[in-house]
Design an enzyme around this catalytic site. Sequence first.
Site, PDB file in Angstrom:
ATOM      1  N   HIS A 118      73.302  61.539  16.969  1.00  0.00           N
ATOM      2  CA  HIS A 118      74.419  62.479  16.943  1.00  0.00           C
ATOM      3  C   HIS A 118      73.988  63.851  16.432  1.00  0.00           C
ATOM      4  CE1 HIS A 118      78.583  63.625  16.902  1.00  0.00           C
ATOM      5  NE2 HIS A 118      78.601  63.825  15.605  1.00  0.00           N
ATOM      6  N   ASP A 119      73.042  63.854  15.517  1.00  0.00           N
ATOM      7  CA  ASP A 119      72.540  65.101  14.954  1.00  0.00           C
ATOM      8  C   ASP A 119      71.981  66.060  15.998  1.00  0.00           C
ATOM      9  OD1 ASP A 119      73.085  65.088  12.315  1.00  0.00           O
ATOM     10  OD2 ASP A 119      71.075  64.502  11.643  1.00  0.00           O
ATOM     11  N   ASP A 167      72.898  59.232  21.002  1.00  0.00           N
ATOM     12  CA  ASP A 167      74.049  59.326  20.091  1.00  0.00           C
ATOM     13  C   ASP A 167      74.894  58.064  20.204  1.00  0.00           C
ATOM     14  OD1 ASP A 167      76.301  60.027  18.626  1.00  0.00           O
ATOM     15  OD2 ASP A 167      76.573  61.976  19.592  1.00  0.00           O
ATOM     16  N   ARG A 189      78.188  59.117   2.102  1.00  0.00           N
ATOM     17  CA  ARG A 189      77.331  60.049   2.815  1.00  0.00           C
ATOM     18  C   ARG A 189      76.142  59.348   3.455  1.00  0.00           C
ATOM     19  NH1 ARG A 189      76.953  64.673   5.617  1.00  0.00           N
ATOM     20  NH2 ARG A 189      74.977  65.718   5.318  1.00  0.00           N
ATOM     21  N   SER A 240      81.014  67.418  17.532  1.00  0.00           N
ATOM     22  CA  SER A 240      81.443  66.244  16.786  1.00  0.00           C
ATOM     23  C   SER A 240      82.959  66.300  16.607  1.00  0.00           C
ATOM     24  CB  SER A 240      80.693  66.188  15.454  1.00  0.00           C
ATOM     25  OG  SER A 240      80.892  64.965  14.792  1.00  0.00           O
TER      26      SER A 240
END
Lengths: 407, 407
Positions: free
Chosen positions: A354-355, A321, A218, A147
Amino acid sequence: MPVESVGEFEFASGESVPDLTLAYETYGEFDGSNAVLLCHALTGSHHVTDAGGRRTGDEAGTAGQARAWWGDVVGPGKAVDTREYYAVCVNVPGSCYGSSGPASEAPDGEPWGTRFPAVTVGDWTRAQRRLLDELGVGRLHAVVGGSVGGMNALDWAARYPDDVRRVAAIAAAARLDPQCLALDAIARRAIATDPNWDGGDYYGDDHPDPDDGLATARQLGHVMYLSKASMERKFGRRAAGRDARGGRRGDDPAGSFFPYREVESYLDYNAERFVERFDANSYRYLTRAMDDYDLSAEYGSDAAALAAFEGEALLVSFTGDWHFTVEDSRTLREAFAEADAPAAHHVVESDHGHDAFLVEPESVGPPLRGFLAEGVDARTVRDEPEDDDGTGDHPERAPVHASLFPG
Amino acid sequence: MPVESVGEFEFASGESVPDLTLAYETYGEFDGSNAVLLCHALTGSHHVTDAGGRRTGDEAGTAGQARAWWGDVVGPGKAVDTREYYAVCVNVPGSCYGSSGPASEAPDGEPWGTRFPAVTVGDWTRAQRRLLDELGVGRLHAVVGGSVGGMNALDWAARYPDDVRRVAAIAAAARLDPQCLALDAIARRAIATDPNWDGGDYYGDDHPDPDDGLATARQLGHVMYLSKASMERKFGRRAAGRDARGGRRGDDPAGSFFPYREVESYLDYNAERFVERFDANSYRYLTRAMDDYDLSAEYGSDAAALAAFEGEALLVSFTGDWHFTVEDSRTLREAFAEADAPAAHHVVESDHGHDAFLVEPESVGPPLRGFLAEGVDARTVRDEPEDDDGTGDHPERAPVHASLFPG
C-alpha cells in the site's frame, strides 16, 4: 492564514462543534480555475511538501509533527505542478495536526477527548468545502487523494458532483473489506485496553499517554502498508545488530535466547517515533471514519453514488497492495463506467504494498500529471483493459491465491 | 498414563528442567510398526479426537480446555484410521495443557513463569522422542502435523531421519516469512505491554491475568488464519445484531455512532473464550518457537537438512492460506526433491485460509489416508506439477498480486 475557523459545524452524527478549526496549506497561486484539493491519508497532515508552499509555521504549533508526505509529487515542476495549479490540503477534522479533534480544546477550555463528535469521511468533505468557500474557491479542477484520502476524493464526486472536474483516487477503495475492518478494530482495541487510555481522557501533563496501545496499533497498520515481498527484501529473517534502533518491549529471560530481528527493530523504532507525533484518540476516530466509509451507503450502489458526476476519474492501484487492492479499484472503475463517467484504471506493478502510493512517485507522477492536464485520454494514463486484449474484460489473473506473496 | 514424566531434560538453550512432564493421548493399538505421531498446532493440545482414545481425563486437570482439533481426520474409519494405526499426540513443552511450561510448577513449588527455559521446535521433537521411548515406540510409521505442527513433522525428518518412514507436513513451511514474524512479534508485544503481564509473573489468585493483551494477540492470530474471501463470506461489512456475542472493549461516546460489526463481535467473542483456556506466557513461548524455526538452520540448506531422510514426504497446501503459503510448500517440495526423497505437493483450492487444514477434513483426509497407506504414489495424492503440463515446472499463476483476495 494557515489555520482557519469555519464557525459552527454539524457532523453527520448530528452533533455540532461551535467553532471548527481547520489547519491547511496552499501551494501556488489561484487563478480562478486551477485549484487542486489534495486529501491526505490516515496519519498524514496538510503538510504535503516542503517546496514553495504557504507553510503552517511554528505559529500553528504543528511544524515538524508530520513529514511532507508527497514532496516528490507536488511542487514546482512536479506532477502536481504548483507553478500551474493552486494546491490545497486540509488537515481533516478528528486529526491532531491543528484541525479540531479530540486533542483540541473544547469550549470549556479542556481537551475534547471522546466528547468530540464522531467524524466521517463525509464530514471531511463538507469541512473542506467550507474551507474552500473561505478561500474563494468554487469549482475545483481536481481532487486527488491516496488511501483513505482517495475515499475522501471519491466522496467529493458523490457529494459535490458539480464542484469537481477530475477525481484521482490512488490506492483507494469504495469500502474496506472485513479483513481490513478486523485489523483496524484490533488496533483500536489495543489503544482502548491500554490502561493509560482511560476512556480517552488522558490529556494533561499529569497523565501518561496510551503509548503502548498506540504503538501496537501503529505496528499493525505498518504491516498492512507493506507487502510480503517488500518485507522479504527489506528485512528477511535477519537479526538486528547490537546497536539496533528501538528496543524490545517486555523481554524476559527466555526471550533473550532468540534474536531481536530487523523487522521487529524497524517496527519498534517507527512506533516509538509515531507515538510522539500522533494522538491515540485521533487514531481511533480516523480509523472509524475509514472503516465506516462506503461509497454506496447513501445512494444504494456505487454507480448511483456517482450518477450525477460529469467529470473524469483516474483510479491508480498497485499489484502488491493487499490493503486497498487492485480488485477494489476495478470495482470502482466499473462503477464509474456504469455511471457513464470517463474513467481509467491505471495498474502499477509494484511489490511495495500500500505504501507504493507514497514511495513510488515515479509510478504515480506520470499518470497523475497527464490526468490533471488532459484527463483519462492522456498518453501517460493506461487504462487496465487496454493493456490486455482490448475486450474490456480483464483476464483472470490469479487462480492461485497464495502466490500473492512470492516466497 | 496420560501424563508422563521423562526426567531431566536439557533444552536447546542449554538450560534444563529436572523433570519434564508430557501430557499426551494415544488412539488405537500399537503393533510394533504402526505408530503415527500427530503434531498439534500453536494453541492446540494432545487431545486430537473424542473418538476411541485413551483420554487425558480430569485427573490431568486439562479436560475441556481444548477441543478435539482433528476429530474428523483421526479415529476409527477416518483418514488416520485408529483401527489400523497407533496414533500418539503429545502436548509440546512450553504449552499449557498438562506438559511442563511457564504455568506449571517449578521445583520451588511456584509457577515457572518466564524462568521456564526457552523452547524450540527441536525441543518439541526431542521431547516427543523421549516419550515414544517410554511408550516403547522406536521407528514411526509416520509423523503428521499441521501449521507449526508441520514444522515439527519436518524437524523429525531432519533430526531423526531413520526413525520415520513418512512425513506429512500440512499447511506448513520451512520457515516463516518476515510478515508473519512481524505479526507474531506484535502479538507478543501486546501481551508484554498489558500491565497485568508483570514480567510474566502473574500467576496466583491474587493477581489478574494479562487477558487484554492475550485477547489482542489472539485476534491478530485469528485474522492470520482466515482469508479475505472467507471473511467476506462469513461477515462482510454487516453490523452485529443487538444480542451480539462478545462486547466492544473501550467504547466511547463517539464510537457508539458506528456499528459493532459481525467481524468484530466474532473476534471479541472468540478472544474471550480463548483467554479462558490459554496461558499468555505459553502464547509468547510457542510463537517464539515457531518464529525461530528454520529447517535449514543447523544444516546450511533445506535440502541438506533432509539429506539423510530416506522416507517419503507429503506436503499439503491451501490456495487461500496467506500465512503458510502454497509457495512455502513448493519450496519444501523442491528441497525434498533435491534431497532425493520421494515427495508430493498436494495443493487444495480453498478460500478458507490457513484454517483450512482444520476445517476441511474432506480435502485433507483423502490424500493423507492414501499417503499413510501407499506413500506418495497413492491415487488420492496429487503432486502439483503433474496437475499441470507434466514438465515439472509449475506455471506462473499469479502475476497480479492483489488478486489474492477476490473483492
